[in-house]
Enzyme design. Sequence first.
Site, PDB file in Angstrom:
ATOM      1  N   HIS A   1      -5.889  -5.795 -10.541  1.00 33.02           N
ATOM      2  CA  HIS A   1      -5.281  -6.790  -9.666  1.00 33.02           C
ATOM      3  C   HIS A   1      -4.967  -8.090 -10.416  1.00 33.02           C
ATOM      4  O   HIS A   1      -4.184  -8.906  -9.948  1.00 33.02           O
ATOM      5  CB  HIS A   1      -6.195  -7.082  -8.476  1.00 33.02           C
ATOM      6  CG  HIS A   1      -6.410  -5.907  -7.585  1.00 33.02           C
ATOM      7  ND1 HIS A   1      -7.429  -5.006  -7.775  1.00 33.02           N
ATOM      8  CD2 HIS A   1      -5.711  -5.460  -6.510  1.00 33.02           C
ATOM      9  CE1 HIS A   1      -7.373  -4.069  -6.842  1.00 33.02           C
ATOM     10  NE2 HIS A   1      -6.335  -4.318  -6.070  1.00 33.02           N
TER      11      HIS A   1
ATOM     12  N   GLU B   1       0.813  -1.215   0.000  1.00 33.67           N
ATOM     13  CA  GLU B   1       0.000   0.000   0.000  1.00 33.67           C
ATOM     14  C   GLU B   1       0.845   1.264   0.000  1.00 33.67           C
ATOM     15  O   GLU B   1       0.562   2.226  -0.712  1.00 33.67           O
ATOM     16  CB  GLU B   1      -0.959  -0.007   1.190  1.00 33.67           C
ATOM     17  CG  GLU B   1      -1.905  -1.182   1.231  1.00 33.67           C
ATOM     18  CD  GLU B   1      -2.747  -1.314  -0.028  1.00 33.67           C
ATOM     19  OE1 GLU B   1      -2.832  -0.362  -0.824  1.00 33.67           O
ATOM     20  OE2 GLU B   1      -3.323  -2.395  -0.231  1.00 33.67           O
TER      21      GLU B   1
END
Length: 816
Positions: free
Chosen positions: A467, A378
């Site tokens: 993703h 992240e």
Amino acid sequence: MATTRGRLALTTLTAALAAGALCAASHPQEAVRVNAAAQRLMAQRTQLGLDANADFRLRASQTDELGQTHGHFQQMYKGVRVWGGDAITHVDREGNPLPLTNELKRNIFLNVTPSLASDEALAVANRDLAPQGPYAYAPTSELVVVPEMVDVVRPQGPRALDRELSATDVTRQVLRYTLAYHIHTELENDQDGIRHTDYLVNAHTGAILKKWDTLHTTAATGTGNSQYNGVISLPTNYTGSTYELRDMTRGSGGSFGNNVVTNMAHASTTSTATGTLYTDADNTWGDGANYVEGSSTTAANGETAAVDAMFGMVKSWDFYKNVFGRNGIDGNGTATYSRVHISNSYDNAFWSDSCFCMTYGDGSSFTTLTALDVAGHEMSHGVCARTANLTYSGESGGLNESNSDIFGTMIEFYARGGSGSTIGSTGGNWTIGEQLSATPLRYMYKPSLDGSSPDAWSSTVGNLDVHYSSGPMNRCFYFLSQGATTSGNTSTTYLPSGMTGIGNDAAARIWFRALTTYMTSSTNYAGARTASINAAKDLYGAGSAQEQAVWNAFHGINVGAAWTSGSTDTTAPTVSATESGTTGTITFSATASDNVGVSKVEFYVDGVLKGTDTTSPYSMTFNSATLTNGSHTLTAKAYDAAGNVGTSTAVSFSVSNSTSTGSELMVNGGFESGTTPWVGTTGDIGAWTGEAAHAGTRCAWLCGNGATATETLYQQVAIASTATSATLTFWLHIDTAETTTSTAYDKLTVQVLNGSGTVLSTLATYSNLNKNTGYAQKTFDLTAYKGQTIRVYFKGTEDSSLQTSFVIDDVSLQVK
């Protein structure tokens, strides 16, 4: 004439940069170098295929470990940002320009006045979202110029039938440009959940051109990670009465002044609060167990999430600092923070640029989402946002996700098997989220094991969720680091004999340099390959084992050719050129092909570079009035990623400008072809590091010595007696060290002389009192001299004191 000139003259753009973004530059010459690069960009707009409506905005600059300085510029058109239009300038350690990384968009002809107001475009996005609860932050709206693109397969001849389509066989071309609003929304509430959605809304019709999910999470389906790190040492701060979970050694500024962890105490996802700083009485934190939903968030069990969140921040910060020399997420040492225990049983974790922070849920399908590779993943989104800023959709979105997977994995290896500036080769693994449950979220060594991600590039990869479209790049990085086998999950049919990897450390350094130095917001898989090859050459040398491994790793996912013959690609592209038109706007075209792929084509007229195109079919338009009537030659040069150059056969063409379009009498008025036929102090003509040209790379620089001098330049022309008009124009920039506002010490006189050198007229006199921050065009009517042979004469005089520079470019005498 002295070759060392007076002080640097700044354009309006670069003056603004010097006063703003560059003031914090860490390298002593960085601001000067990026200012000069900005000047070169502005001066080279015509060569880059841009017009006078083009401008540039500096996004970021850096000076790397090689001493090279890089400036990342955003393309602007009439003051509006061009979506995906980027240029990265590169300067070597001596300050010499290196080849430009060019993703600029050309041939924009657009009215930038919208029919819809910003709030109307926001209403379009709001209607589409149909939110049930409030926004976490007010949606934002920015007017942008959007290139609507189409993929085109490069012509490859018969050999295209013999093999599968590769990423380097496909180019993207602009169909049209559209004025649009870029809308960014962030919903974080119990009714809608956490949804970050971006839109491109047509600024005239209100149609949604595109929308995409921009929530930078680890899980492909809204899930997360949980992991414990055993007994660890935590950075804390003692206030005199209690301990804070505050890192006093990393980060400054931001919301808390340091990197900290805060407790959201199950606050609703509608909350944009920073949370309450974690404190503890005895400086012993957590119990090492997964959080029990519904229990206290401040007891030992509740502290455990905060322990892992801080560990992730520490290791991510140290990884970027110690391995790459990057000071924090934004490169400027700005502190971040992590929020834990958001909502109840929230099954996700995400990075937000709006708060410059991480947020972790406690999980339901998974355990608490404060895993190390989650944290690294992240926070790497934050690094990407401040470097290449890869757009979070299409192929660039897959690369954005892959970048976070790559560095999340490398942070795991660094934290558990590395030291100092070395990442290490033990302690980590090649799966993502493997400690959330028995089944990892992603498998870097064979992405298809998750049931959704492809193992290799195909023409449809950009249509997948980011993703999943990240899969091929994850696998490419695995091959680059660990190599490929000849069978099993770590093999690929594209490398039947396998390949040898170069290890985590070298692979990560190549990828980081590719990301921060050569990638732009619109980089696709083919572009990532070129960026990585360039990075490997920079760090390890052309033809090195590391460069060879980059070629092979990308080939292993069907992106470009494999390394051949044990040496660098030496096959030059083949290229041919054509020209159409004889007057007004003429067109230069070229066809080019290469065994690997063509990166750009340059067009030369009479040996002088006139423009560049990076997209097939290669072409550019050109104003024939800037050439003299008669015969000229066109050649094209094609470049590939390895730096091989192919040159076309010269093509002859004629210019015959009619009286309606005008005939150009000045020869070499832009000084790009050397000094001929200029007479006088011809040493004033050149490409100067202290003064940028108005267009091209060369100009005439009179005076600027700071010493007594007289310098002259003239060109003799004959104006036909039948002429109905004769207009002289030139561009002039005046830079001075004089501070007076009343006395003209240094002067430039512009005159008309006859063929014998007698002054017929003084058109203008300029001095240090006329200094300006950029070029200004000067125009004079010479119709009175029709039927005569005259000299267009420039004379600069300078006294013995402070310098004044008179810089002249693009001299033109148009006759009709």
